[in-house]
Design an enzyme around this catalytic site. Structure first.
Site, PDB file in Angstrom:
ATOM      1  N   HIS A   1       6.635 -10.020   6.396  1.00 60.38           N
ATOM      2  CA  HIS A   1       5.566 -10.214   7.385  1.00 60.38           C
ATOM      3  C   HIS A   1       6.211 -10.269   8.768  1.00 60.38           C
ATOM      4  O   HIS A   1       6.846 -11.251   9.117  1.00 60.38           O
ATOM      5  CB  HIS A   1       4.784 -11.491   7.088  1.00 60.38           C
ATOM      6  CG  HIS A   1       4.035 -11.431   5.790  1.00 60.38           C
ATOM      7  ND1 HIS A   1       2.804 -10.835   5.671  1.00 60.38           N
ATOM      8  CD2 HIS A   1       4.365 -11.863   4.547  1.00 60.38           C
ATOM      9  CE1 HIS A   1       2.385 -10.910   4.408  1.00 60.38           C
ATOM     10  NE2 HIS A   1       3.329 -11.526   3.707  1.00 60.38           N
TER      11      HIS A   1
ATOM     12  N   ASP B   1       9.032 -11.812   0.932  1.00 58.94           N
ATOM     13  CA  ASP B   1       7.775 -12.418   1.406  1.00 58.94           C
ATOM     14  C   ASP B   1       8.059 -13.315   2.614  1.00 58.94           C
ATOM     15  O   ASP B   1       7.452 -14.376   2.772  1.00 58.94           O
ATOM     16  CB  ASP B   1       7.055 -13.193   0.293  1.00 58.94           C
ATOM     17  CG  ASP B   1       5.589 -13.464   0.650  1.00 58.94           C
ATOM     18  OD1 ASP B   1       5.127 -12.982   1.703  1.00 58.94           O
ATOM     19  OD2 ASP B   1       4.917 -14.158  -0.136  1.00 58.94           O
TER      20      ASP B   1
HETATM   21 ZN   LIG Z   1       1.232 -12.181  -1.063  1.00 59.57          ZN
END
Ligand SMILES: [Zn+2]
Lengths: 315, 425
Positions: free
Chosen positions: B55, B300
């Protein structure tokens, strides 16, 4: 002892010491002049992120009877609205110079966070955090039950006393605190309720469980039943189908009261949903401790404030 | 362009050789030396790491991370490629947004930033985004994901799986049945029951994975499952692979190391989606990573500003950092545990993620003629993790934990993005 966040913070001895002090405080509360100078000059802040007039007033009266200055602070939580954050609020209180912060919050762990954050220097008392704990409620329940069972309760626990906690165990901070504290005091604790509201992890800490109140009454030789308040939103969330069905299977009515017999006490942390989890016949019976629970709230909270703020743990 | 030789580097197979790089390409693996000579004795040289789940928060949440700051963290972590998740603001659901993200990545120039496209418009779960337009854009998107949200509508998931076949795409599913996780805060089990935090049951993940592998079988499409977190999920993937279903699976470093016991601190740095699970889950995930049931480690990496984590648990955001610690956790789990070897490490950190993404010039073995994307690590060091590193955020879940291994150099297309553990720019 600096904070009271969880009943797990208390040893059996510390818990009994608080109950014994509560006994002394209740004697003060029976006098004409119900005031002690013990906490003169100390400031207690009631920080309530969640409305609970009953609990707030109980703490307020307790602090005032010990001559503390009391500030009531109603705040909006950050998860509900974009209100003031817990941190900002705590730092405001720190600037005021709070010796103790009594916190009620809709988020589990809020009291733990306040006690461990370093944001405040004073003592933190958990007055209910989400679905986690409500230690002073458990202490007043234990105090009430102990006084009902023992004519001279001083120094005693609840060894061998069989208590059923009935209802929405999953979402009840009262149930969590009572399960741990009553066991610590030697009681046998049984959990009763619909399977949707009985987490297996809590069942494994109890001495037994049942999905049927009738079976529990027949099996466990109960000295006390503690009925929990049912939130109607649990019904809409599918935990049980209807109020009628809940009352029929888990409600304490006149028939079940008769089955329990005359030696079993009836308790409820309040406020009661009469006709749902408890009938008038049970709530107002001679075995009901409900009014005593309310009255004892002030004495127990005085004792907690006393132990935390006057360093009286060897009392 | 620069010319240099990594002298006496240890390769994934354990052999020791010099690696010569000229004009961005591996010139030789052997005894020769050209250009600047850089001592790599005792260091392990591997294909640059590829993260399939990052992200980067830009556009829209630049206070948490930018493509540049995330690229820096990635390079320091040994990565030469990262895949930017689509849950930005605006959402990466059009050719325009994915091209913008790719351009920001090219501008930063530290790692290859490969955008992931959203499956549905605005991550809304209602209408397919223009998957073809994103695939055919300059960003050449091959992975589509509504990550952060599950594509929970079975019909929409079926259509998406079928649709991306036309350009060999893959749907990366964040497996979370929304009705089973309403208001969920942490793994549902003993700890959640004690803490009074609403549970996120394992079955909420497993039921979606079970459904989706069957849909992938029915459509003959490629399915990737993001961040496996439960032992039951491992069993389903194992079954699906035995049946020949085209499914791949990832695990995060934090799910390989941390458990729900950490929630007892009520410190929201441990709040993540899917949640930290139990010891038994961690054990199953580790075994699956070793035996090939799980294909890759993906970070992540999810930066959040301080105010999203310095609050009560239920008000806090889900997510934790991961780029600068991933290789260390993989080393701990695969190498230091004695369970596996550097070749497997290289597969799960580089080769397999690049293959899932169909990324050319990434995840290639260190062989003559291949683009020089190389991570060089010293496996014999240890460090106590502290702070957020190059990330703009500091939600560091490994704070205070000692981890093995240090990334010494990261070489991206023949140029040092990190040299001697410091950013080259
Ligand atoms: Zn996720």
């Amino acid at each position: 002892m600096k904070h009271l966040v969880s009943v797990s913070d208390l040893s059996r001895e510390a818990a009994i010491a608080i109950l014994d002090t509560s006994l002394e405080m209740s004697e003060v509360n029976d006098r004409d002049i119900k005031k002690l100078p013990t906490l003169r000059g100390k400031t207690v802040v009631n920080l309530f992120f969640e409305d609970s007039t009953r609990t707030r007033i109980s703490f307020e009266v307790a602090a005032k009877r010990l001559s503390a200055d009391v500030i009531n602070f109603a705040a909006k939580g950050s998860s509900v609205s974009k209100g003031e954050s817990l941190k900002d609020t705590a730092q405001t209180l720190e600037a005021i110079g709070a010796d103790a912060v009594v916190i009620r919050h809709h988020a589990s762990g809020a009291a733990h966070m306040l006690a461990n954050s370093g944001w405040v220097k004073g003592s933190v008392i958990n007055a209910g955090d989400g679905t986690h704990e409500h230690p002073t409620q458990a202490l007043l329940d234990a105090f009430t039950l102990r006084s009902a069972i023992h004519a001279d309760a001083r120094g005693k626990g609840l060894d061998g006393v069989a208590v059923a906690i009935v209802g929405d165990i999953a979402h009840s901070r009262v149930a969590r605190s009572n399960l741990v504290l009553l066991k610590k005091l030697g009681a046998k604790v049984y959990l009763v309720g619909p399977p949707t509201l009985l987490p297996s992890a809590l069942i494994s800490q109890a001495d037994g469980y049942s999905y049927s109140l009738d079976d529990a009454i027949a099996t466990f030789k109960l000295d006390a039943v503690m009925m929990l308040r049912v939130q109607l939103e649990r019904m809409t969330a599918g935990f049980f189908p209807s109020e009628r069905e809940y009352a029929r299977i888990w409600g304490l009515n006149a028939d079940r009261l008769a089955l329990l017999g005359s030696n079993t006490f009836v308790m409820h942390p309040g406020p009661m949903n009469r006709g749902l989890e408890i009938d008038a016949a049970a709530a107002d019976s001679k075995n009901s401790l409900v009014l005593k629970q309310v009255a004892n709230g002030v004495s127990v909270r005085m004792a907690v404030l006393y132990h935390l703020l006057s360093g009286g743990e060897n009392e | 362009m620069s010319e240099f030789t990594l002298v006496n580097a240890t390769l994934a197979d354990g052999s020791v050789a010099n690696i010569g790089v000229t004009d961005g390409v591996i010139k030789f693996i052997g005894d020769q030396k050209i250009g600047e000579q850089i001592d790599a004795k005792g260091l392990v040289a591997l294909p640059g790491f590829v993260d399939l789940h990052t992200h980067l928060r830009e556009p829209g949440f630049e206070q948490s991370e930018t493509v540049l700051s995330g690229s820096r963290a990635a390079a320091l972590g040994g990565f030469t490629a990262v895949h930017a998740m689509a849950n930005t603001m605006p959402v990466a659901d059009t050719a325009g947004v994915v091209e913008q993200i790719k351009s920001l990545g090219d501008e930063a120039g530290l790692v290859q930033v490969q955008p992931i496209g959203a499956v549905t418009v605005g991550l809304g779960g209602e209408r397919l985004a223009e998957l073809g337009a994103m695939a055919n854009s300059r960003a050449k998107v091959t992975i589509f994901s509504d990550d952060g949200k599950c594509v929970s509508d079975p019909l929409l998931m079926r259509r998406a799986l079928a649709y991306v076949k036309s350009f060999d795409g893959v749907i990366a599913q964040h497996a979370q049945e929304p009705r089973l996780t309403e208001n969920s805060q942490m793994h549902e089990g003993n700890v959640s029951a004690e803490l009074g935090l609403a549970g996120w049951p394992s079955v909420a993940e497993e039921s979606i994975i079970a459904r989706d592998v069957l849909l992938a079988e029915a459509t003959g499409s490629r399915l990737h499952i993001c961040h496996l977190s439960t032992a039951g999920s491992v069993e389903i993937i194992r079954w699906a692979k035995q049946r020949g279903i085209k499914v791949t699976a990832e695990v995060t470093p934090h799910h390989l190391l941390l458990t729900d016991e950490l929630a007892r601190t009520y410190n929201p740095v441990y709040k993540v989606n899917p949640p930290l699970r139990t010891d038994a889950d961690v054990k199953a995930l580790r075994e699956a990573l070793v035996d090939g049931t799980i294909d890759i480690v993906a970070t992540d990496h999810a930066p959040h500003p301080v105010e999203s984590k310095e609050c009560e648990w239920s008000a806090a955001a889900f997510g934790m950092l991961g780029l600068e610690t991933a290789a260390s956790v993989a080393q701990l789990v695969l190498i230091d545990s004695g369970a596996s070897n550097w070749q497997r490490f290289s597969e799960v950190m580089s080769v397999n993620p690049a293959a899932i993404s169909r990324l050319e010039s990434q995840g290639q073995k260190l062989e003559v003629g291949n683009v020089a994307n190389i991570a060089v690590i010293n496996p014999r060091t240890t460090r106590v993790i502290s702070g957020g590193g190059a990330s703009k955020s500091s939600n560091q879940p490994f704070e205070g934990i000692e981890l093995p291994g240090t990334v010494i150099h990261t070489i991206y297309r023949g140029t040092f993005s990190v040299r001697d553990s410091k950013l080259a720019k």
